[in-house]
Design a protein around this motif. Structure first.
Motif, PDB file in Angstrom:
ATOM      1  N   GLY A  33       0.857  -1.171   0.000  1.00 51.55           N
ATOM      2  CA  GLY A  33       0.000   0.000   0.000  1.00 51.55           C
ATOM      3  C   GLY A  33       0.895   1.224   0.000  1.00 51.55           C
ATOM      4  O   GLY A  33       1.977   1.218   0.609  1.00 51.55           O
ATOM      5  N   SER A  52      -4.353   1.326  -2.080  1.00 52.06           N
ATOM      6  CA  SER A  52      -4.009  -0.064  -1.840  1.00 52.06           C
ATOM      7  C   SER A  52      -3.103  -0.594  -2.951  1.00 52.06           C
ATOM      8  O   SER A  52      -2.945   0.034  -3.998  1.00 52.06           O
ATOM      9  N   SER A  57      -8.575   0.707  -3.912  1.00 56.34           N
ATOM     10  CA  SER A  57      -9.055   1.447  -2.741  1.00 56.34           C
ATOM     11  C   SER A  57      -8.168   2.648  -2.482  1.00 56.34           C
ATOM     12  O   SER A  57      -6.941   2.545  -2.536  1.00 56.34           O
ATOM     13  N   SER A 103      -2.895  -3.181   1.913  1.00 57.11           N
ATOM     14  CA  SER A 103      -4.117  -2.397   2.038  1.00 57.11           C
ATOM     15  C   SER A 103      -3.774  -0.910   1.915  1.00 57.11           C
ATOM     16  O   SER A 103      -2.704  -0.562   1.435  1.00 57.11           O
TER      17      SER A 103
END
Length: 124
Positions: A33, A52, A57, A103
């Protein structure tokens, strides 16, 4: 070990646009990330945006929502920060960082690799 090199900073008029780039070394870029942070003189480092590893995301600090866009090209090992309609209060050194995970992350303690930073100055 991942090395990050930012580019694209400079002087931009308020209301203009600027795109920052961060090139990463290594073969596993998509496993990280990525985030952009900024720090102005006398202030603490501030989270700006994160994305991400897949690029699906993203998350932004409220003050840049609708103006800045974070994106990444995993084939080029590069993350970008498109800055539209910057304001004088966006003036800072901008840092990109790679997180310990794929993430997206807001907390700077989640990031284990940092670039050297690039200065962005927005003139009024």
């Amino acid at each position: 070990q991942v090395q990050l090199v930012e580019s694209g900073g400079g002087l931009v008029p308020a209301g203009g646009s600027l795109r920052l780039s961060c090139a990463a070394s290594g073969r596993t870029f998509r496993n990280y990330g990525m985030g952009w942070f900024r720090q102005d003189l006398g202030k603490e480092r501030e989270f700006v945006a994160t994305i991400s590893g897949s690029g699906l995301s993203t998350h932004y600090v409220d003050s840049v929502k609708g103006r800045f866009t974070i994106s990444r090209d995993n084939a080029k090992n590069t993350v970008y920060l498109q800055m539209n309609s910057p304001k004088p209060e966006d003036t800072a050194v901008y840092y990109c960082a790679a997180a310990d995970g794929s993430s997206f992350y807001i907390n700077p303690t989640s990031y284990i690799h940092w670039g050297q930073g690039t200065q962005v100055t927005v003139s009024s």
